[in-house]
Scaffold this active site. Structure first.
Site, mmCIF file in Angstrom:
data_model
loop_
_atom_site.group_PDB
_atom_site.id
_atom_site.type_symbol
_atom_site.label_atom_id
_atom_site.label_comp_id
_atom_site.label_asym_id
_atom_site.label_seq_id
_atom_site.Cartn_x
_atom_site.Cartn_y
_atom_site.Cartn_z
ATOM 1 N N GLY A 1 39.492 24.316 37.841
ATOM 2 C CA GLY A 1 38.517 23.411 37.255
ATOM 3 C C GLY A 1 37.503 22.855 38.224
ATOM 4 O O GLY A 1 36.910 21.807 37.990
ATOM 5 N N SER B 1 39.363 31.270 37.766
ATOM 6 C CA SER B 1 39.855 32.246 36.788
ATOM 7 C C SER B 1 39.347 33.650 37.083
ATOM 8 O O SER B 1 40.097 34.629 36.976
ATOM 9 C CB SER B 1 39.472 31.826 35.374
ATOM 10 N N GLU C 1 38.182 37.371 30.018
ATOM 11 C CA GLU C 1 37.840 35.985 29.688
ATOM 12 C C GLU C 1 37.304 35.863 28.262
ATOM 13 O O GLU C 1 37.701 34.980 27.500
ATOM 14 C CB GLU C 1 36.792 35.469 30.682
ATOM 15 N N ASP D 1 30.615 35.416 37.576
ATOM 16 C CA ASP D 1 31.830 35.041 38.288
ATOM 17 C C ASP D 1 32.678 36.245 38.693
ATOM 18 O O ASP D 1 33.056 36.366 39.867
ATOM 19 C CB ASP D 1 32.645 34.056 37.453
#
Length: 376
Positions: A124, A130, A162, A174
């Site tokens: 976070g 992730s 994702e 990402d």
């Protein structure tokens, strides 16, 4: 399902009774500039960070997957599932399930595996924990099963994990950063055409990353709302994606209902800022880089509305520091981290004093991610 004390951090050998066959890692990333542009077909400029996700793996002869996370917030038991029976809703295990689900759907043959996962990328934090996990898992399975996948293909599969399985509508930046970015080098990526170039950072600058202590979640509602707003704005403007609206035609956004006009203005001007940042990097123009960072943050705060008071406080403290060229929210927003550019050799001191002032005024517990504290 085997439980153990959360204070215990067993090795792969202790967990499974034999050594791992594969050990790989994948980095987190900081996005220098280009926020919320990737899912609009635009430009981004991320950089890998030293913090890594580590994956150890051993093949099994059956179709059982047994996985253990050494992260304190997740540790305590070995979780299991059967290949072909992946089902979302199991917390961090969904990323493991998503990876095996996507690979099998693509026609790759797997057997069961045993996995031990550990990560230095804080959850976070806006630093892509992730995607780092997705790419680490994909690298481990590629190595274990000799899968014919290059690094760009891994990134695209990571995005599908994702979006299709975890349910977070993220862009491709990402996983691309986790798969192909490097330290001290910005990855200039055109997310529509998947063209990329590595642009070295100029001498005379330290990159500083401070985690605000306010966690975010890309699968939560606000991120989804922003993406839907962009898609609606593009439809009203008659363009495939907001990337296709020229900056010279920004006046057209004034006819859009609020907040769609402001969302569009952020995306269009942010794309322009990425291109200007690449030019400034090549020219070594640190003053211009700082101006672009602050302009990007203001756009995220006012037009895209993804900042929070704690993030704004960190940026304001950076503005007051004579050793800082520029600072901005990095990552999806609604918490996370701030990236700053500081004068060469001052990064550690800058991070320390801004963190101390921030903690005193916010009550939050910030974490310095870069420069890495001694002993980190």
């Amino acid at each position: 399902m085997r439980s153990m004390s959360p204070d215990v951090n067993p090795s792969f050998q202790e967990l499974f009774g034999h050594p791992a066959q594969v050990a790989v890692h994948a980095p987190g990333r900081v996005n220098l500039i280009g926020e919320h542009t990737d899912y609009n077909g635009g430009f981004v400029l991320p950089m890998a960070i030293p913090q890594q996700t580590h994956v150890e793996l051993r093949r099994r002869d059956d179709r059982r997957v047994r996985a253990f996370s050494a992260n304190k917030s997740q540790a305590g038991e070995i979780l299991e599932f059967e290949l072909g029976a992946e089902a979302a809703g199991k917390g961090w295990l969904d990323y493991v399930q998503g990876v095996t689900h996507v690979l099998q759907r693509e026609g790759h043959t797997l057997s069961g595996v045993e996995l031990r996962i550990s990560s230095e990328v804080p959850l976070g934090s806006g630093l892509s924990s992730s995607a780092s996990l997705d790419v680490g898992l994909l690298r481990a399975l590629r190595a274990a099963f000799s899968l014919p996948l290059d690094d760009v293909q891994l990134a695209l599969l990571g995005q599908r994990v994702e979006v299709d399985f975890v349910g977070a509508p993220v862009g491709v930046m990402d996983p691309m950063a986790a798969s192909i970015a490097g330290l001290g080098v910005a990855l200039f990526l055109d997310t529509r055409h998947m063209n990329f170039e590595r642009v070295p950072l100029p001498p005379g600058v330290d990159v500083v990353i401070i985690n605000s202590g306010v966690a975010h979640n890309h699968s939560a509602g606000d991120y989804r709302v922003r993406r839907a707003e962009c898609e609606r704005a593009a439809a009203l403007l008659g363009v495939p994606q907001l990337r296709d609206l020229p900056e010279a035609e920004l006046a057209r956004t004034e006819r859009l209902p609020d907040p769609l006009g402001r969302r569009t203005r952020h995306v269009v001007t942010e794309n322009a800022r990425v291109l200007a940042t690449v030019e400034a990097l090549r020219a070594g123009d640190l003053k211009r880089l700082g101006q672009l960072f602050y302009a990007s943050h203001d756009s995220q705060r006012l037009d895209y509305e993804v900042s929070v008071p704690e993030i704004d406080l960190l940026v304001d403290l950076a503005r007051e520091d004579s050793d800082v060229y520029g600072a901005r929210l990095t990552g999806g927003g609604f918490g996370g981290s701030v990236v700053m550019l500081a004068r060469d050799g001052t990064g550690t001191a800058v991070a320390q004093r801004i963190s101390e002032r921030y903690a005193a005024r916010s009550g939050q517990r910030p974490a310095i991610l870069l420069p890495q504290p001694t002993g980190a």
